[in-house]
Design an enzyme around this catalytic site. Sequence first.
Site, short mmCIF file in Angstrom:
data_model
loop_
_atom_site.label_atom_id
_atom_site.label_comp_id
_atom_site.label_asym_id
_atom_site.label_seq_id
_atom_site.Cartn_x
_atom_site.Cartn_y
_atom_site.Cartn_z
N LYS A 88 0.81 -1.22 0.00
CA LYS A 88 0.00 0.00 0.00
C LYS A 88 0.85 1.27 0.00
CE LYS A 88 -3.31 -0.81 -0.64
NZ LYS A 88 -3.74 -1.30 -1.99
N CYS A 89 1.95 1.21 -0.72
CA CYS A 89 2.84 2.38 -0.82
C CYS A 89 3.06 2.82 -2.27
CB CYS A 89 4.18 2.08 -0.17
SG CYS A 89 4.11 2.02 1.64
N GLY A 90 2.17 2.42 -3.17
CA GLY A 90 2.32 2.81 -4.56
C GLY A 90 2.73 1.68 -5.47
N THR A 92 0.98 -0.59 -7.21
CA THR A 92 0.25 -0.69 -8.48
C THR A 92 0.70 0.39 -9.46
OG1 THR A 92 -1.66 -1.52 -7.24
CG2 THR A 92 -2.06 -0.83 -9.51
N HIS A 152 7.12 -7.72 -2.13
CA HIS A 152 6.87 -6.95 -0.91
C HIS A 152 7.87 -7.33 0.18
CE1 HIS A 152 3.47 -4.71 -2.15
NE2 HIS A 152 2.56 -5.66 -2.07
#
Length: 341
Positions: A88-90, A92, A152
């Site tokens: 959830k840090c960019g 995508t 990740h």
Amino acid sequence: MASAAATTAVPSGPVPFKDVDDGTVPEHTPKEEFGDLVAALPRRQQSILELRLYQGFWLPEHWVPGTVVFQRRFAPRPDDVVLASYPKCGTTWLKALAFAAAARAAHPPAAPGHPLRRLNPHDCVPFIDEIFAAGEEAKLDALPSPRLMNTHLPCTLLPTPVTAGGCRVVYVCRDPKDMVVSLWHFLRRTKPDLSFDETFESVCDGTVAAGPVWDHVLSYWRASVARPDRVLFLKYEDLLRDTGANVRRLAEFMGRPFTAAEEAAGDVAAVVELCSFDEMKGLEVNKAGSGTAGRYRAMPRDAFFRKGVAGDWANHMTPEMAARLDRIVREKLQGTGLAFA
């Protein structure tokens, strides 16, 4: 006359992973092979995930066997590019930008039939650790070079051939306050009653998937300081402020810098536009249904495109919570040269 096989050109990468992953590669699982190892690791429940403490990081239990295999058996190619991020840090967005920039010779970014207009970015760039967890590493061998892959995992858990400079690594980080908000919204897609306080506390005490967060970020920051030619460190907020400049940096780092002719033709702007939040969120492939290649098979596709902004933490977090997380992160990063504004 030359045979058709002799005259057929071998496709040049990167190519969309889903176009190569045709389902014919047999799967095996390393879970049983390393069951005793996993069972002996410290355990912690975090929201919907069962975590195990492996080499200093809390990993989802199903990641651990794949991580072991990945560490022991992955052989990088010299022109591989590994895209790394804390969840959830960019992730995508980085996948879309990297794929569009690296594949632009075969797929002009303004072309109506561009792969990113028909595939989710996670279908274009695979998660390496998920592939190894499912025993599907043969799929990576099927990808033509140069390969784009994502993880990740923290830098310290990557295979030695990667950390020793065997390929290039691009890392994107984000203000931890916005990360917490994005993570909470994402997890709520499968657990609607998940409280924000629970997610916040797990981040603060480090018992969060792939955490502690600060150790994850620092592992790549230190690698980028030691080997700036092999590890590119990006901030999500910088990407938002000047996407074009960072796309140029990204392309040059991957060994595919934009030429003067491409600059004049507006190719950088075309990549930025193709991968913009509004453009990607508006595509039917990113709105309808669920299922992507790799890790997020069960997640709704629109879960990857919520707001795409900086500062949304202020709508979810009390000033006291924000100050507490800022203080923790500041103390953990002290003396490293890295800071979040």
